[in-house]
Design a protein around this motif. Structure first.
Motif, short mmCIF file in Angstrom:
data_model
loop_
_atom_site.label_atom_id
_atom_site.label_comp_id
_atom_site.label_asym_id
_atom_site.label_seq_id
_atom_site.Cartn_x
_atom_site.Cartn_y
_atom_site.Cartn_z
N ASP A 16 0.83 -1.21 0.00
CA ASP A 16 0.00 0.00 0.00
C ASP A 16 0.86 1.26 0.00
O ASP A 16 0.48 2.28 -0.59
N LYS A 49 1.93 1.63 -3.49
CA LYS A 49 0.79 2.13 -4.28
C LYS A 49 0.64 3.63 -4.08
O LYS A 49 0.43 4.37 -5.04
N MET A 50 0.75 4.10 -2.83
CA MET A 50 0.65 5.53 -2.56
C MET A 50 1.74 6.30 -3.33
O MET A 50 1.46 7.34 -3.93
N ASP A 62 3.27 5.31 -6.08
CA ASP A 62 2.94 5.24 -7.51
C ASP A 62 1.80 6.20 -7.86
O ASP A 62 1.86 6.90 -8.87
N ASP A 63 0.76 6.23 -7.03
CA ASP A 63 -0.40 7.10 -7.28
C ASP A 63 -0.03 8.58 -7.26
O ASP A 63 -0.69 9.40 -7.90
N ASN A 64 0.99 8.93 -6.50
CA ASN A 64 1.40 10.33 -6.38
C ASN A 64 2.67 10.65 -7.15
O ASN A 64 3.27 11.70 -6.96
N TYR A 65 3.05 9.75 -8.04
CA TYR A 65 4.27 9.90 -8.83
C TYR A 65 4.10 11.02 -9.86
O TYR A 65 3.09 11.09 -10.55
#
Length: 90
Positions: free
Chosen positions: A76, A79-80, A82-85
């Motif tokens: 997770d 994922k955080m 990656d999502d905010n990349y």
């Protein structure tokens, strides 16, 4: 015949290298884990307890709460990230 000062300096350098290696290994190991606790999460991102709570409330990071203990899955956290990349703009 070597000078005593030179020997102790050599010992200090050797010990410093050992400590540096130990710290590096410990830092790398956090991502080998499956879950980390809230203290580890805050240290990893150098954030306060309030910021960690804010990120949870905003839904930026998924977490599990068991009684009063908060834990995060490494997947997770990835994922955080990656999502905010934000990739470089050309």
């Amino acid at each position: 015949m070597s000078h005593p000062f030179q020997e102790s300096l050599s010992n200090i350098e050797k010990r410093l290298e050992e400590l540096t290696n130990a710290v590096t290994k410990k830092q790398e190991r956090i991502f080998d884990k499956v879950i980390i606790n809230n203290d580890e999460f805050q240290k990893l991102f150098k954030i306060s307890p309030g910021t960690a709570a804010n990120w949870r409330e905003k839904g930026l990071i998924a977490y599990s709460q068991i009684n009063n203990k908060i834990v995060y899955k490494i997947e997770d956290i990835n994922k955080m990230l990656d999502d905010n990349y934000r990739p470089f703009k050309k």
